[in-house]
Design an enzyme around this catalytic site. Structure first.
Site, PDB file in Angstrom:
ATOM      1  CG  ASP A 151      28.997  24.696  10.495  1.00  0.00           C
ATOM      2  OD1 ASP A 151      29.779  25.454   9.893  1.00  0.00           O
ATOM      3  OD2 ASP A 151      28.186  23.951   9.923  1.00  0.00           O
ATOM      4  CD  GLU A 203      29.671  29.484   9.383  1.00  0.00           C
ATOM      5  OE1 GLU A 203      29.934  29.650   8.189  1.00  0.00           O
ATOM      6  OE2 GLU A 203      29.000  28.520   9.798  1.00  0.00           O
TER       7      GLU A 203
END
Length: 848
Positions: free
Chosen positions: A517, A570
């Site tokens: 993330d 990401e």
């Protein structure tokens, strides 16, 4: 900022008197019961000793009075010089001292005399040592507590707050130690060597026989400490934290924690009624690690570390390496060990057979607590694998499962990096869920959050009184968007904590991939910061060189240790080389970050922007659907329609589409088939597979009631879900749709500039050149005899999927018969076919 949850009452405010009877919980609750049962026998023995004690008391000039007299007669400085324990200036010297002590314990000395033994006065405890033990700031409690050779015999010293008396027990030997006040007991026994012994501790209401925690060797070896110091212990979770074990023949739990700035560390928990005074840990030198083996403590006990900060204040902290936690909002760590027996050997053996970028890879993203609210890990294992397998997805991606205090963060503000959230069960329960998915043929990806952590004062923030896990520069430490703290990626121990954590999930829980993330927030020093709020790197640039090195090390380590896994970034910018090998330098001068795949945020943003326009306006945005092919092969991409696109007022996927309900569903179906045929892997968030109209909320999860046959519009939603099932089915059986995702020769435009018609058509090829033709029509009209160029080596084309089919809720404009090409060149191809294009639909054809 993540709010600090209230205490659940598992840490009593005033444990002293009530806890005294069980403070010796180091022997466990069972030991306490056993000792209480012996209470009568002990009292009888005490009666027999009475006569001996009276004689001893006379010789000792009145018990405690004699102690005072000796102290008064001996100059304080001389006593300190004679008995002060040498401080372990060098780790090597400390190790030799411990080894010598162990040799004495392990030796087989002559059996000590049976019965009561006269106990002499031990050398006085140094005032500094006494004060540091009382205030939790002693770095070497094992150097003064326990049993030590001294002139005249063996000195036994114990620190047992609230105890009335302490007796040394060795075989038939019984020796009552002198009460030195403040919970200290000591005595000099006329022995030649340290015997194997236990302590009999009497409180106001109970008697407990227990092992002495301060007679044991360290549980961490030199190699472990060396690797921790170098920041290269790839299985860090096996040495730090709490581990039930048998040490020197005694069962208990070894506790260890990294806290280099602490003046002292004690372990507190249910086994000592949250009073850590009697369980001071020892410092293992320059490693910054503190360690203590506590006999009798087993699985299920709650604990925290009681840390004395550099300024003398104290803080009670959850274990950063805890592998199990209490259920939030409670915050204690839990002693645990895994007993799970895996059944996914076949899955693990074959998952590395094909590189992930050359394999079918369609992902169903879910938030476990809300997919079916109220279900545990084991209950989810009975439903989730069957549902995902029926829809044909190859993988699930779990939003963060690591422990987090605030459910509204969806798991993206982690406090327990090594513990699956206790909201749904135990760590072994989570293993059961992963195992069930594997046995159903479904891979498991997990969102992993190494970019930041919350500021809760019982967790990582200023863990030992100073910035430790976070950067020491406040501007570098504070995350400007989320009110959290960023990790100090330049500190080798912090980097080790995170790299080992990535390995931990893959090795201990058989996770098949990590979706990392917020990578962009890690890579740039000026991320969400204004001028003056950040400092350039050593080259004057904005790149966070420490974060780059960390990501490269993490990827290289995970891929080396765990074959068949994939890491996914990401990353929302155009950073060069996210999925390039770490040893290959690019134009920017950096080696690749080493990820296997990267989320294509540009494709997601552009394509949703196009689909949100009314069809009459889409001609002016046609480039938003074709631009992705300009950079499609710059990285190995995943096409993500994730949770981020269906929350915070963005609406669900179907609600983004313009027009009436029929047009919205038709546009959604056409878009999904476009997505499944575009180069790259696919990811779809839960609820979007059946056209949920409301945006997602973690409080209630997907609107499953839309699939209730009693609901009037149920066929509309079921039709979209049936399409998703068929998309996955055709996709998995058609290598042209996944085998050449990262190779330019796997894609060929047929027509990419038909903006006025809202038409896109392209060919996908597998490794052998076999094609699939995808035709996307994003206009609500029917176009008859629409000519498209095709290769001349395919005798006929057969429709294998049409999103306008009636069973999906479409109008039924389909091609049930093979379509034969004509020898008329078109769109730079030597032949062409004529199709009737359905309204708002995507059609797939392959050689008949």
């Amino acid at each position: 900022m993540t709010p600090s949850p209230p205490s659940n009452g598992s840490e009593p405010k005033n444990p002293k008197k009530k806890a005294a009877a069980a403070e010796e919980g180091t022997a466990g609750k069972a030991a306490a019961k056993k000792a209480t049962a012996k209470k009568t026998a002990v009292k009888k023995t005490a009666v027999k000793k009475a006569a001996v004690k009276k004689t001893a008391a006379k010789k000792a000039a009145g018990g405690k009075a004699a102690v005072k007299a000796v102290k008064a007669a001996t100059p304080a400085k001389a006593v300190a010089k004679a008995v002060k324990a040498p401080k372990p200036v060098k780790a090597a010297k400390a190790a030799k001292a411990v080894a010598k002590k162990a040799a004495q314990v392990k030796a087989s000395p002559p059996a000590p005399p049976a019965g009561p033994l006269e106990v002499g006065l031990s050398p006085a405890l140094d005032a500094g040592d006494r004060d540091r033990l009382l205030h939790g700031s002693h770095h070497d409690p094992h150097g003064v507590l326990g049993a030590h050779p001294a002139p005249g015999g063996i000195v036994f010293r114990a620190f047992r707050p609230y105890a009335r008396a302490v007796t040394v027990v060795s075989g038939e030997l019984r020796a009552d130690l002198h009460d030195d006040g403040d919970g200290f007991f000591s005595g000099l026994l006329p022995l030649h060597e340290v015997p194997a012994y236990r302590l009999l501790v009497r409180y106001e209401d109970a008697v407990v026989e227990t092992e002495d925690a301060y007679r044991f060797l360290p549980t961490l070896g030199d190699l472990d400490l060396h690797l921790i110091g170098e920041g290269r212990h790839e299985q860090l979770w096996t040495v730090l934290g709490a581990h039930p074990t048998t040490h020197q023949g005694v069962t208990g739990t070894r506790f260890s924690v990294w806290a280099p700035n602490a003046r002292g560390v004690r372990v507190a928990g249910t086994f000592n009624f949250w009073d850590g005074a009697g369980h001071a840990m020892r410092s293992l030198g320059s490693s910054g690690v503190w360690e203590l083996f506590v006999p009798g403590v087993g699985e299920g006990e709650l604990y925290k570390f009681d840390i004395t900060r550099p300024d003398g204040s104290r803080t009670l902290r959850a274990d950063p390496m805890a592998r199990r936690t209490e259920v939030p909002p409670a915050t204690s760590s839990v002693v645990t060990a895994s007993h799970y027996e895996w059944g996914d050997e076949e899955w693990l053996a074959r998952r590395a057979e094909r590189p992930v970028h050359e394999a079918p890879f369609s992902v169903y993203e879910i938030h476990l607590p809300s997919w079916r609210p109220g279900l545990t890990y084991r209950q989810l294992a009975e439903q989730l694998p069957a549902y995902v397998k029926d829809l044909g997805f190859t993988h699930v991606e779990l939003m963060p499962v690591a422990e987090h205090p605030f459910g509204g963060s969806w798991g993206y503000q982690v406090t327990g990096f090594y513990a699956p959230t206790a909201r749904l069960g135990t760590p072994d329960d989570f293993r059961y869920l992963v195992d069930a998915l594997h046995r159903a043929g479904i891979g498991v990806l997990m969102d992993w959050v190494p970019a930041h952590f919350p500021r809760d004062d019982w967790a990582l923030a200023e863990f030992d009184g100073r910035p430790l896990y976070e950067h020491e520069d406040p501007l570098r430490a504070a995350h400007p968007d989320w009110g959290t703290l960023e990790f100090d990626f330049g500190r080798r121990e912090v980097r080790n904590f995170l790299v080992a954590n990535a390995v931990y999930w893959c090795e201990e829980f058989h996770i098949d991939g990590l979706r990392v993330d917020a990578v962009a927030s890690m890579l740039y020093l000026d991320y969400s910061r204004e001028p003056g709020q950040w400092t350039p790197n050593e080259h004057g640039g904005r790149e966070n060189l420490d974060a780059v090195a960390f990501l490269q090390e993490m990827n290289a380590t995970v891929y080396r240790r765990v074959p068949g896994v994939v890491t996914i970034a990401e990353e929302s910018t155009a950073w060069d080389g996210v999925t390039r090998a770490t040893h290959h330098r690019g134009p920017s001068g950096f080696g690749g970050l080493g990820f296997g795949l990267k989320w294509n945020m540009g494709w997601m943003h552009d394509s949703l922007q196009y689909m949100s326009k009314e069809p009459v306006h889409r001609r002016y945005h046609h480039g938003e659907m074709t631009f992705s092919m300009v950079y499609a092969y710059s990285e190995n991409y995943v096409l993500p329609i994730s949770h981020d696109e269906v929350v915070h007022g963005k609406g669900s996927l179907v609600s983004k589409m313009p027009g009436d309900w029929w047009q919205q569903r038709a546009s959604l179906r056409a878009y999904l088939a476009f997505m499944w045929s575009h180069p790259g892997k696919q990811l779809l968030f839960m609820g979007q597979e059946f056209a949920q109209g409301a945006e997602w909320s973690e409080e209630h999860g997907p609107d499953w009631w839309l699939l209730d046959p009693a609901y009037g519009a149920e066929p509309d939603h079921r039709g979209v879900r049936d399409l998703v099932r068929d998309l996955n089915g055709v996709y998995r059986s058609t290598p042209a749709l996944w085998e050449r995702d990262v190779a330019p020769d796997g894609f060929q435009w047929v027509v990419g500039d038909a903006a006025d018609d809202n038409v896109l058509a392209f060919l996908r090829h597998d490794a052998d050149g076999a094609p699939l033709l995808a035709v996307c029509h994003f206009s609500p009209v029917v176009r008859h005899d629409y000519r498209l160029g095709v290769p001349d080596d395919v005798p006929a084309w057969l429709e294998v999927l049409n999103t306008d089919a009636e069973r999906y809720g479409g109008s039924g404009v389909t091609h049930p018969h093979p379509v034969k090409p004509e020898p008329q060149p078109w769109h730079t191809h030597p032949a062409s076919i004529r199709l009737t294009l359905p309204p708002l639909a995507t059609v797939w054809l392959r050689p008949a």
